[in-house]
Scaffold this active site. Structure first.
Site, mmCIF file in Angstrom:
data_model
loop_
_atom_site.group_PDB
_atom_site.id
_atom_site.type_symbol
_atom_site.label_atom_id
_atom_site.label_comp_id
_atom_site.label_asym_id
_atom_site.label_seq_id
_atom_site.Cartn_x
_atom_site.Cartn_y
_atom_site.Cartn_z
ATOM 1 N N TYR A 86 7.657 11.763 3.571
ATOM 2 C CA TYR A 86 8.635 12.920 3.587
ATOM 3 C C TYR A 86 9.949 12.534 4.013
ATOM 4 O O TYR A 86 10.626 12.852 4.924
ATOM 5 C CB TYR A 86 8.079 14.158 4.537
ATOM 6 C CG TYR A 86 6.682 14.645 3.846
ATOM 7 C CD1 TYR A 86 6.905 15.486 2.720
ATOM 8 C CD2 TYR A 86 5.406 14.549 4.397
ATOM 9 C CE1 TYR A 86 5.859 15.823 2.039
ATOM 10 C CE2 TYR A 86 4.366 14.930 3.664
ATOM 11 C CZ TYR A 86 4.554 15.677 2.577
ATOM 12 O OH TYR A 86 3.598 16.431 2.027
ATOM 13 N N HIS A 106 0.933 -1.259 -0.116
ATOM 14 C CA HIS A 106 0.018 -0.031 -0.160
ATOM 15 C C HIS A 106 0.807 1.250 -0.108
ATOM 16 O O HIS A 106 1.430 1.381 0.905
ATOM 17 C CB HIS A 106 -0.828 0.152 1.303
ATOM 18 C CG HIS A 106 -2.019 1.098 1.202
ATOM 19 N ND1 HIS A 106 -1.833 2.045 2.253
ATOM 20 C CD2 HIS A 106 -2.758 1.673 0.433
ATOM 21 C CE1 HIS A 106 -2.741 3.163 2.089
ATOM 22 N NE2 HIS A 106 -3.456 2.782 1.119
HETATM 23 N N1 MTE Z 1 -0.469 21.183 8.416
HETATM 24 C C1 MTE Z 1 -1.523 20.512 8.557
HETATM 25 N N2 MTE Z 1 -2.324 20.535 9.788
HETATM 26 N N3 MTE Z 1 -2.239 19.763 7.675
HETATM 27 C C2 MTE Z 1 -1.479 19.532 6.378
HETATM 28 O O1 MTE Z 1 -2.099 18.688 5.558
HETATM 29 N N4 MTE Z 1 0.344 20.066 4.868
HETATM 30 C C3 MTE Z 1 1.787 20.276 4.916
HETATM 31 C C4 MTE Z 1 2.199 21.641 5.889
HETATM 32 N N5 MTE Z 1 1.290 21.856 6.584
HETATM 33 C C5 MTE Z 1 -0.300 20.379 6.192
HETATM 34 C C6 MTE Z 1 0.084 21.011 7.014
HETATM 35 C C7 MTE Z 1 2.418 20.283 3.705
HETATM 36 S S1 MTE Z 1 3.058 18.916 2.972
HETATM 37 C C8 MTE Z 1 2.920 21.501 2.909
HETATM 38 S S2 MTE Z 1 3.837 21.413 1.658
HETATM 39 C C9 MTE Z 1 2.426 22.983 3.518
HETATM 40 O O2 MTE Z 1 1.543 22.776 4.692
HETATM 41 C C10 MTE Z 1 1.653 23.668 2.379
HETATM 42 O O3 MTE Z 1 1.258 24.824 2.938
HETATM 43 P P1 MTE Z 1 0.312 25.723 2.015
HETATM 44 O O4 MTE Z 1 -1.176 25.006 1.952
HETATM 45 O O5 MTE Z 1 -0.180 26.902 2.914
HETATM 46 O O6 MTE Z 1 0.761 26.036 0.737
HETATM 47 MO MO MO Z 2 4.301 19.235 1.112
#
Ligand code: MTE
Ligand code: MO
Length: 472
Positions: free
Chosen positions: A323, A40
């Site tokens: 990540y 998965h």
């Molecule tokens: N924070 C929360 N709570 N949930 C999320 O899905 N996505 C992350 C980060 N912070 C995320 C998060 C990811 S992977 C990225 S690249 C950035 O937020 C994107 O920020 P933006 O949507 O303001 O561009």
């Molecule tokens: Mo991201």
């Protein structure tokens, strides 16, 4: 499917662990997915559905609703769900995405539920500060609805005897307001170029999963000291941020940053409540967001509701099972997520935003005009951007538009421009490949090609950026 046994939801529920095998239901089908779990792409997250219905999860992660995935599922089918039990999981279920904010129609969406989108690349370089409405959006879950009156920031962990709770008003009034301009880039920016070499798992981002804004808020360090934290405590190794966005099993988005970074007074880490002088828009973390300059987007946690001082990294899926970078020889069977380092500071990056790939361009005094961005993680400043139209045999230096930050604390991107002279007697209709690459203040450079960078998740895509244009 005729001939297969019929099961009740109760029977499915008994198969919720590897010992008893993992069953799930979806519409009329019952599936034994035990052997699929290691395959998965989303890792062990699939276990949340063990012994139950997949429907609520697929509502949440709508990428699953594709013919190829449904066809693949059928390989694992072991039976049919009793008619009375079908749809039981969804009967009273509201669409978790029913309350999403409105978005600008100009976005190029990479997925709708959750919403992920980038602005047109050519617009991105029109201003040093990205307007809020055009700032790229990367959501893993539905956007939470947060009532500012009820919002609470909880602070707990090592050295804090009793959890401290701050209201939004307190965050805004008890601490000096600190403003910084920083660029946030997703680790998956430019994944589409890596995808061309060999398919990877992830959103097919172009080059605009990056944006720049001015963020204002309280310094994390000020807030933690106010909460009574002993920030010198040697057991504090990581600072964890938890979002208010949750999955169907009520697990929040979360991430952590090493304490040396998060608590460094020069690192400008914020609990921000303003974006470009306004309340943070819902998509970008209303009402409070962690801003960790120079660090990958994933750790800049939106809708932050809790900060924890801990001795280990966040247990969130996105910290431990996503990540992370791997070697190009590593596949999903051999990737060891426990051993791999979490992505934190990002490597040097640049892209050509104008002209667009495939465009027909006019020349001015025998030159092609190109524009783009360059940025590096960890506060490393961009010191040069090189542009070539002869496959990198010769390079010209682009003109840089950047702020006056120091070489160690440069959070915002550099926009660049170059007039690239064409060889004399270049005929109309000639195709030219324009290449750019940037150098940061540690003299890090971008690699020439993607082959050695290829990795299963297609993260950290930073090879030379190339666009092919036709001369008018
Ligand atoms: N924070 C929360 N709570 N949930 C999320 O899905 N996505 C992350 C980060 N912070 C995320 C998060 C990811 S992977 C990225 S690249 C950035 O937020 C994107 O920020 P933006 O949507 O303001 O561009
Ligand atoms: Mo991201």
């Amino acid at each position: 499917i005729v001939g297969l046994p019929e099961y009740t939801m109760e029977e499915v529920a008994k198969h919720d662990s590897l010992q008893n095998r993992i069953w799930v239901s979806y519409h009329s089908g019952v599936y034994d997915i035990t052997d699929f779990i290691p395959l998965h792409p989303g890792g062990t997250k699939i276990l949340m559905a063990a012994g139950g219905s997949l429907e609520p999860f697929w509502e949440m992660y709508a990428v699953h609703k594709k013919d190829e995935i449904l066809a693949m599922m059928e390989e694992y089918r072991i039976g049919n769900l009793r008619a009375e039990d079908r749809g039981y999981a969804t009967a009273n279920m509201a669409d978790p995405y029913a309350a999403e904010p409105k978005r600008h129609h100009i976005f190029q969406p990479r997925s709708m539920k959750p919403f992920n989108a980038e602005p047109p690349l050519s617009l991105l370089v029109d201003s040093f500060i990205t307007p809020n409405e055009l700032y790229f959006i990367r959501n893993h879950l539905p956007v939470p609805e947060v009532n500012p009156e009820e919002y609470e920031l909880e602070i707990s962990g090592i050295g804090i005897k009793k959890e401290v709770v701050l209201t939004l008003e307190e965050l805004k009034t008890k601490f000096p307001k600190h403003t910084i301009t920083t660029t946030i880039q997703c680790a998956g920016n430019r994944r589409s170029e890596i995808n061309k070499i060999k398919k990877v798992k992830g959103l097919d981002w172009g080059s605009a999963a990056i944006s720049t804004a001015q963020w204002s808020g309280a310094r994390l360090l000020d807030v933690l000291k106010h909460a009574g934290a002993d920030v010198e405590h040697k057991d504090i190794k990581h600072i964890e941020f938890e979002g208010l966005d949750t999955d169907p099993a009520h697990q929040p988005y979360g991430a952590s940053v090493p304490a040396e970074k998060a608590l460094d007074p020069n690192a400008d880490v914020l609990l921000a409540y303003e974006m470009n002088g306004e309340e943070i828009p819902r998509d970008h973390g209303y009402p409070v967001r962690a801003i960790v300059p120079g660090v990958v987007g994933a750790r800049n946690v939106k809708w932050v509701g809790r900060v924890v001082l801990t001795d280990e990294e966040s247990h969130s899926h996105w910290q431990r099972r996503d990540y992370k970078g791997f070697s190009s020889s590593c596949d999903w069977d051999t990737a060891d997520f426990d051993k791999a380092y979490s992505i934190q500071e990002l490597p040097v990056q640049s892209a050509i935003c104008v002209p667009s790939d495939g465009a027909t361009v006019s020349t001015v005094s025998g030159a092609v005009k190109a524009k783009g961005y360059a940025w590096s993680g960890g506060g490393r400043k961009i010191i040069r951007v090189d542009v070539s139209i002869d496959q990198g045999k010769t390079w010209i230096n682009a003109k840089l538009n950047q702020d006056d930050s120091s070489i160690y604390r440069s959070w915002a991107w550099t926009l660049w421009e170059a007039d690239i002279p064409l060889p004399e007697n270049t005929k109309p209709g000639t195709q030219v490949e324009v290449i750019c690459k940037a150098v940061d203040s540690s003299y890090n450079v971008q690699p020439e090609t993607f082959e050695p960078l290829w990795n299963i998740r297609g993260v950290l895509a930073t090879a030379w950026h190339r666009v092919t244009v036709t001369i008018e």
